[in-house]
Design a protein around this motif. Structure first.
Motif, PDB file in Angstrom:
ATOM      1  N   ILE A   1      12.509   1.868   1.086  1.00  0.00           N
ATOM      2  CA  ILE A   1      13.071   2.203  -0.217  1.00  0.00           C
ATOM      3  C   ILE A   1      11.952   2.088  -1.240  1.00  0.00           C
ATOM      4  N   GLY A   2      11.582   3.231  -1.786  1.00  0.00           N
ATOM      5  CA  GLY A   2      10.525   3.239  -2.794  1.00  0.00           C
ATOM      6  C   GLY A   2       9.144   3.129  -2.174  1.00  0.00           C
ATOM      7  N   GLY A   3       8.162   3.167  -3.041  1.00  0.00           N
ATOM      8  CA  GLY A   3       6.769   3.031  -2.597  1.00  0.00           C
ATOM      9  C   GLY A   3       6.296   4.260  -1.857  1.00  0.00           C
ATOM     10  N   GLY A   4       5.335   4.068  -1.013  1.00  0.00           N
ATOM     11  CA  GLY A   4       4.802   5.195  -0.251  1.00  0.00           C
ATOM     12  C   GLY A   4       3.575   4.812   0.528  1.00  0.00           C
ATOM     13  N   ASN A   5       3.010   5.794   1.182  1.00  0.00           N
ATOM     14  CA  ASN A   5       1.805   5.632   1.983  1.00  0.00           C
ATOM     15  C   ASN A   5       1.965   4.608   3.109  1.00  0.00           C
ATOM     16  N   ASN A   6       3.180   4.482   3.634  1.00  0.00           N
ATOM     17  CA  ASN A   6       3.402   3.606   4.786  1.00  0.00           C
ATOM     18  C   ASN A   6       2.936   4.335   6.040  1.00  0.00           C
ATOM     19  N   LYS A   7       2.337   3.596   6.962  1.00  0.00           N
ATOM     20  CA  LYS A   7       1.843   4.192   8.198  1.00  0.00           C
ATOM     21  C   LYS A   7       2.422   3.449   9.389  1.00  0.00           C
ATOM     22  N   PHE A   8       3.001   4.222  10.300  1.00  0.00           N
ATOM     23  CA  PHE A   8       3.579   3.656  11.506  1.00  0.00           C
ATOM     24  C   PHE A   8       2.936   4.346  12.698  1.00  0.00           C
ATOM     25  N   ASN A   9       2.414   3.561  13.617  1.00  0.00           N
ATOM     26  CA  ASN A   9       1.739   4.103  14.781  1.00  0.00           C
ATOM     27  C   ASN A   9       2.215   3.355  16.018  1.00  0.00           C
ATOM     28  N   ARG A  10       2.462   4.106  17.081  1.00  0.00           N
ATOM     29  CA  ARG A  10       2.921   3.525  18.345  1.00  0.00           C
ATOM     30  C   ARG A  10       4.116   2.617  18.125  1.00  0.00           C
TER      31      ARG A  10
END
Length: 137
Positions: free
Chosen positions: A8-17
């Motif tokens: 919720i909100g924010g950004g530039n989250n990175k999820f790998n594997r």
């Protein structure tokens, strides 16, 4: 309802594997609200309730008494769909469901209804379910 990841909100989250397992009706693997520029790479989502619904769909298809031929394959629609759905019900952490497999199942169900309109009531709920999986809902 269970949720694997909620942003919720924010950004530039990175999820790998990432592997997400959720169970129960109305479960969601990923929910994103008011967030942008998120990246998901090699992410697998396993919905336990979806497997149960696929098995229910498989049982319903087995019980349909119809020999209509799928013009794309020359096989009975029933046989083509049972093969594709069977593959999906054997999901495990090493198996990925491709969008093309789900699209193929949805298309075959729709085509079967077109050829055999009296199956509409039986098969339409499964088309809606497969389309929900396709949309990520």
């Amino acid at each position: 309802m269970s949720i694997g990841i909620e942003i919720i909100g924010g950004g530039n989250n990175k999820f790998n594997r990432t592997s997400i397992n959720v169970n129960g009706d109305d479960s969601r693997g990923i929910i994103i609200n008011n967030s942008s520029d998120n990246e998901f790479e090699d992410t697998q989502i396993f919905l336990g309730s979806s497997i149960e619904k696929l098995m229910k769909m498989q049982n319903a298809i087995v019980n349909i008494q119809d020999d209509s031929i799928n013009p794309e394959t020359g096989n009975k629609f029933q046989d083509d769909l049972l093969s594709a759905v069977s593959d999906l019900t054997r999901l495990n952490k090493e198996t990925n469901v491709s969008k093309s497999t789900l699209t193929k199942i949805s298309s075959q169900l729709s085509n079967w209804i077109t050829i055999k309109n009296e199956l509409k009531v039986q098969l339409t709920p499964y088309i809606l379910f497969i389309n929900t999986l396709l949309s990520g809902g």
